[in-house]
Scaffold this active site. Structure first.
Site, PDB file in Angstrom:
ATOM      1  N   LYS A   1       0.834  -1.214   0.000  1.00  0.00           N
ATOM      2  CA  LYS A   1       0.000   0.000   0.000  1.00  0.00           C
ATOM      3  C   LYS A   1       0.865   1.260   0.000  1.00  0.00           C
ATOM      4  CE  LYS A   1      -2.205  -0.757   3.902  1.00  0.00           C
ATOM      5  NZ  LYS A   1      -1.636  -2.004   4.442  1.00  0.00           N
TER       6      LYS A   1
ATOM      7  N   ARG B   1      -9.510   0.208   9.639  1.00  0.00           N
ATOM      8  CA  ARG B   1      -9.070  -1.174   9.847  1.00  0.00           C
ATOM      9  C   ARG B   1     -10.091  -1.978  10.645  1.00  0.00           C
ATOM     10  NH1 ARG B   1      -3.424  -0.217   9.391  1.00  0.00           N
ATOM     11  NH2 ARG B   1      -1.931  -1.773   9.875  1.00  0.00           N
TER      12      ARG B   1
ATOM     13  N   ARG C   1      11.858  -5.792   3.585  1.00  0.00           N
ATOM     14  CA  ARG C   1      11.660  -4.401   3.158  1.00  0.00           C
ATOM     15  C   ARG C   1      12.452  -3.375   3.972  1.00  0.00           C
ATOM     16  NH1 ARG C   1       5.451  -2.668   4.761  1.00  0.00           N
ATOM     17  NH2 ARG C   1       5.724  -2.894   7.001  1.00  0.00           N
TER      18      ARG C   1
ATOM     19  N   ARG D   1      15.121   0.287   8.539  1.00  0.00           N
ATOM     20  CA  ARG D   1      14.139  -0.801   8.602  1.00  0.00           C
ATOM     21  C   ARG D   1      13.242  -0.545   9.799  1.00  0.00           C
ATOM     22  NH1 ARG D   1      15.720  -5.534   5.499  1.00  0.00           N
ATOM     23  NH2 ARG D   1      17.713  -5.013   4.543  1.00  0.00           N
TER      24      ARG D   1
ATOM     25  N   ARG E   1       0.126  -9.596  12.849  1.00  0.00           N
ATOM     26  CA  ARG E   1      -0.579  -8.504  12.175  1.00  0.00           C
ATOM     27  C   ARG E   1      -1.484  -9.031  11.065  1.00  0.00           C
ATOM     28  NH1 ARG E   1       4.540  -4.925  11.406  1.00  0.00           N
ATOM     29  NH2 ARG E   1       3.435  -4.149   9.611  1.00  0.00           N
TER      30      ARG E   1
HETATM   31  P1  AMP Z   1       0.980  -0.033   9.330  1.00  0.00           P
HETATM   32  O1  AMP Z   1       2.130   0.892   9.142  1.00  0.00           O
HETATM   33  O2  AMP Z   1      -0.249   0.393   8.583  1.00  0.00           O
HETATM   34  O3  AMP Z   1       1.353  -1.457   9.080  1.00  0.00           O
HETATM   35  O4  AMP Z   1       0.572   0.061  10.878  1.00  0.00           O
HETATM   36  C1  AMP Z   1       1.476  -0.293  11.889  1.00  0.00           C
HETATM   37  C2  AMP Z   1       0.713  -0.517  13.192  1.00  0.00           C
HETATM   38  O5  AMP Z   1       0.034   0.702  13.579  1.00  0.00           O
HETATM   39  C3  AMP Z   1      -0.393  -1.563  13.142  1.00  0.00           C
HETATM   40  O6  AMP Z   1       0.108  -2.867  13.340  1.00  0.00           O
HETATM   41  C4  AMP Z   1      -1.283  -1.110  14.296  1.00  0.00           C
HETATM   42  O7  AMP Z   1      -0.697  -1.459  15.543  1.00  0.00           O
HETATM   43  C5  AMP Z   1      -1.227   0.415  14.186  1.00  0.00           C
HETATM   44  N1  AMP Z   1      -2.300   0.946  13.302  1.00  0.00           N
HETATM   45  C6  AMP Z   1      -2.152   1.609  12.116  1.00  0.00           C
HETATM   46  N2  AMP Z   1      -3.342   1.965  11.601  1.00  0.00           N
HETATM   47  C7  AMP Z   1      -4.274   1.522  12.472  1.00  0.00           C
HETATM   48  C8  AMP Z   1      -5.709   1.567  12.498  1.00  0.00           C
HETATM   49  N3  AMP Z   1      -6.414   2.142  11.499  1.00  0.00           N
HETATM   50  N4  AMP Z   1      -6.345   1.015  13.563  1.00  0.00           N
HETATM   51  C9  AMP Z   1      -5.653   0.448  14.572  1.00  0.00           C
HETATM   52  N5  AMP Z   1      -4.315   0.357  14.616  1.00  0.00           N
HETATM   53  C10 AMP Z   1      -3.615   0.891  13.578  1.00  0.00           C
END
Ligand code: AMP
Length: 222
Positions: A14, A91, A130, A163, A175
């Site tokens: 994304k 989410r 990554r 990283r 996740r």
């Molecule tokens: P990401 O960078 O999108 O993979 O997000 C990293 C982490 O941030 C996730 O594993 C969650 O712990 C938290 N996070 C990001 N966006 C959300 C969301 N919309 N709702 C809840 N937790 C979030």
């Protein structure tokens, strides 16, 4: 203003696609993960709480996410941005319902919701490999996309890379499980509204971009 939502498990690409669309069309990405990582940097109670949840691959409570996301969208409304790309939000079903109320109230249209599909094993490979340029944020991967010249960023020439702390196989699996448990409701929510389009995230970056551009132009965003 209108919104394009990118949905997919963490690491499905994304962020890479958002960067391309920002560069080519002037869309502005909101990554809730990036905002939260930024907020972890001070010594506040909130920072500690975020660090704890995120390092375990758990979702951050809805009220925190809604507050930071609305603040960012409001900032972009004031800057007259025409298209926002939401990366990592909504989410949960609750977040999706709240976003609907927020967009109705502010006369913002959700134009496309793009679901980026990938299996757990492909995802582990993708995430553990990554990294990104510490200067401009350009994304790379040990298995898929390396800089053209070793250790030099293609985009800005920097030789400093970083990283993420949470990019290990164990956290990725947690996740992914969180994603399947919670976010599939969001996918259903937008599917029922007729807004959902699917993209195969195992394709090359260029092919994924082409498919997303097709979807966005069909929806009249370009
Ligand atoms: P990401 O960078 O999108 O993979 O997000 C990293 C982490 O941030 C996730 O594993 C969650 O712990 C938290 N996070 C990001 N966006 C959300 C969301 N919309 N709702 C809840 N937790 C979030």
């Amino acid at each position: 203003m209108n919104i394009v939502i990118l949905i997919g498990p963490p690491g499905c690409g994304k962020g890479t696609q958002s960067k391309i669309l920002e560069q080519e069309y002037g869309f502005v990405q909101i990554s809730t993960g990036d905002i939260l990582r930024e907020k972890q940097k001070d010594n506040s109670d909130l920072a500690k709480k975020l660090k704890d949840l995120m390092s375990q691959g758990k979702l951050v409570p809805d009220e925190i996410i809604l507050e930071v996301t609305y603040a960012k969208i409001n900032e972009l409304i004031n800057d007259n941005v025409s298209v926002i790309l939401l990366d990592g939000f909504p989410r949960t079903l609750y977040q999706a319902e709240q976003l609907d109320s927020f967009t109705d109230l502010n006369k913002i249209k959700i134009r496309s919701v793009i679901s980026m599909k990938i299996t757990e094993s492909d995802l582990v490979k993708r995430i553990t490999g990554r990294y990104s340029c510490a200067n401009c944020g350009q994304g790379y991967n040990d298995f898929f996309i390396k800089p053209k010249i070793e250790n030099i960023c293609d985009k800005c020439g920097s030789s400093s890379f970083k990283r993420r702390d949470d990019d290990n196989a164990e956290t990725v699996k947690k996740r992914y499980a969180e994603f399947v448990n919670q976010t599939m409701d969001v996918v259903d929510f937008y599917n029922k509204k007729g807004l959902l389009k699917e993209v195969d995230s195992t394709l090359s970056t260029d092919l994924i971009t082409a498919r997303i551009k097709d979807i966005i132009s069909l929806e009249g965003n370009l």
